[in-house]
Design a protein around this motif. Structure first.
Motif: not given
Length: 601
Positions: A155-157, A430-435
């Motif tokens: 949903g987010v990823g 920066n959510l994109a840097e998370r798995p």
């Protein structure tokens, strides 16, 4: 198998309506049931629930032996299994990737055409039956079994991934145009196509079982094409074994994703600093025990209760993110997403490696082809489960409910979570840097009571998987026991344990990139079942043309047309149609065009 059914009686008993004056009747009225398929009158829900069949030793034994052998291979030489899986996957993507793309769109066209055609009014059951489950519970169970855990994981990823790294040869990353492409691509993967894939299999099973009186087996849906003898023989058993494999690996993929996301939640909540494969295996074991306990309680108890509970929790979580997140942006995204989706649909549906080279091939294998394979691998159990809960609904109602309602909910879900994630990314988080398994929890941390929301999210992931996996266990039990709606607990428990073991094996084979291992094996196992699904569509279309309701409608139209033609020829515009009882059958009427009439048609 031939002794467990009752013959259908033809309501016309071979006699047609009284001939229209001046019109030559056909030499023999067409039968209302296809003469090549001696099907039975469908059982009622209560009668079907009471049917018990013994375990098919061939289907169960061969499927179990192959699964155990694969597990042994993975445990003794995970590296070799991973290398073989990678080679097979490359061959499938190179040689048959176009097939996944083509058949997925074909299923959308076929399902929608059935709904809007004259076949849409055919009920999935007896003519006088009503739906077995209330619409709210029907939608809740269907949604939980269909893709609930996937929505939590992606949903987010997914919107965030396409925003920061758009599909090859499209737009630049991080731009306003990237928002449009990201959300349109996400809808492409999660709305009409996947639910149409589920719908065609569910329709074929429900129609055969509730309208034609067959058992709820994948092989039984091919009876119109292959004949009853082949379906009940070795070929039909091979199809059911293949369906068990597709169900097992598709469900195990979901379990693996669920374990990864719960692990991500533990890290995001500060409960763990890292999550290794042993802990993921423990999470899988706990989830497996939970869904096995739910599965043995049956559809009307455990699954229905879990599904309704999950819908409430999902609505609460979505409302919190909607209110606490960029509300105006989310509202603006809804119409934009719909427009972008339909404007880009042709391009997205025709994207193959030939149009974009190696970069597109790599992107497709990680996204579109993986999704189509994942949905196809889920179709035996989701299709059978949706069929199981859809008795009494018409084909039109079934298609509308299975495709349009979940697609609408999915649209809203991705607008809320995808829009909030993209907004947070733009605003410096920066959510994109998370798995990918931890990105949902990263978004929730930006909201008030983020820790509480994280616990709710992990609970949702767990229950979504339990409600879907227990349905899968029951379906594999049904396939193993010749179509028994309520399979024995021992068989259900066995397949539930095997599902957990396969999920653990996927994580081990995937190594450091566990998600890649899950995707690879899922695509491999789904490829052959796609061919079976095409055959199911052909068989369903062939049989719908012979449905009693359709044949009756055709005969009525023919009789009226003949009467109107005769009346016009004999009396011009001055005639009327009248209906009177047939002289030999009190419930059969005839249409005549009496002379001397002063009424126009």
């Amino acid at each position: 198998m031939a002794n467990d059914v009752r013959p259908v009686t033809d309501p016309t008993d071979g006699s047609g309506p009284e001939p229209v004056p001046g019109v030559t009747p056909p030499s023999a009225p067409p039968a209302l049931v296809a003469p090549t398929d001696p099907t039975s009158e469908p059982l009622t829900s209560a009668e079907a629930a009471e049917q018990r069949y013994p375990t098919d030793k061939v289907v169960f034994g061969v499927a179990a032996a192959l699964v155990v052998a694969l597990l042994a291979w993975g445990l003794t030489s995970a590296t070799t299994l991973s290398e073989v899986a990678g080679s097979v996957l490359k061959g499938i993507i190179t040689g048959a990737g176009w097939g996944f793309v083509l058949v997925a769109s074909g299923f959308v066209v076929f399902a929608l055409w059935l709904a809007f055609s004259r076949y849409g009014r055919i009920p999935l059951g007896r003519d006088d039956e009503g739906p077995e489950f209330r619409t709210v519970s029907w939608v809740a169970m269907m949604f939980s079994a269909g893709m609930g855990i996937g929505l939590m994981f992606y949903g987010v990823g997914e919107p965030l991934a396409h925003f920061t790294s758009p599909p090859p040869n499209t737009v630049s990353a991080g731009t306003p145009q990237a928002i449009d492409v990201a959300l349109a691509t996400t809808l492409f993967h999660w709305t009409l196509h996947p639910w149409a894939i589920y719908a065609v299999v569910g329709l074929a099973i429900a129609y055969g079982a509730f309208r034609r009186g067959r058992r709820q087996l994948i092989s039984a849906t091919l009876t119109p094409l292959l004949g009853r003898e082949r379906v009940e023989g070795g070929f039909g058993r091979a199809i059911d074994i293949l369906a068990i494999f597709a169900t097992l690996f598709g469900s195990a993929a979901s379990l693996g994703l669920g374990a990864l996301q719960i692990g991500g939640g533990l890290i995001a909540g500060g409960y763990m600093t890292s999550v290794g494969t042993p802990l993921l295996v423990i999470i899988i074991a706990v989830l497996t025990a939970a869904f096995v306990a739910s599965a043995v309680s049956g559809v009307s108890k455990g699954i229905q209760w879990l599904s309704n509970t999950n819908m409430v929790l999902a609505v609460v979580l979505a409302l919190v993110v909607f209110v606490g997140g960029p509300t105006i942006m989310i509202l603006n995204l809804l119409p934009t997403m719909i427009g972008d989706y339909f404007s880009d649909l042709t391009e997205m549906a025709s994207r193959t490696a030939a149009s974009g080279g190696d970069a597109t091939a790599t992107w497709l294998s990680g996204w579109t082809i993986f999704y189509w394979a994942w949905w196809i691998s889920w179709t035996p159990f989701v299709g059978m489960f949706i069929a199981r809960i859809s008795r009494g609904r018409t084909i039109r109602e079934f298609v509308a409910g299975v495709i349009l309602i979940p697609s609408t909910v999915t649209l809203v879900w991705f607008a809320i979570f995808g829009g909030a994630a993209i907004s947070a990314q733009d605003n410096g988080t920066n959510l994109a840097e998370r798995p990918i398994e931890g990105q949902l929890f990263g978004l929730l941390d930006t909201l008030p009571l983020g820790a509480v929301l994280g616990i709710i999210a992990m609970t949702l992931v767990a229950i979504f998987f339990v409600s879907g996996a227990d349905a899968a266990s029951i379906v594999m039990g049904t396939l193993s026991q010749r179509g028994t709606i309520h399979p024995s607990k021992r068989v259900v428990i066995f397949w539930g344990v095997m599902m957990g073991a396969i999920a653990a094996l996927m994580l081990v084979v995937g190594g450091s990139d566990a998600l890649s291992g899950i995707q690879n094996i899922t695509i491999i196992m789904a490829a052959p079942f796609a061919v079976v699904m095409v055959a199911m569509c052909l068989a369903l279309f062939k049989e719908l043309r012979q449905d009693p309701l359709v044949r009756r409608g055709v005969r009525c139209e023919t009789a009226i047309e003949q009467a109107v033609d005769f009346g016009t020829k004999e009396y011009g515009d001055e005639f009327r149609l009248s209906v009177k009882p047939h002289k030999d059958a009190g419930d059969v009427t005839s249409v005549t065009a009496p002379s001397g009439s002063d009424q126009r048609t």
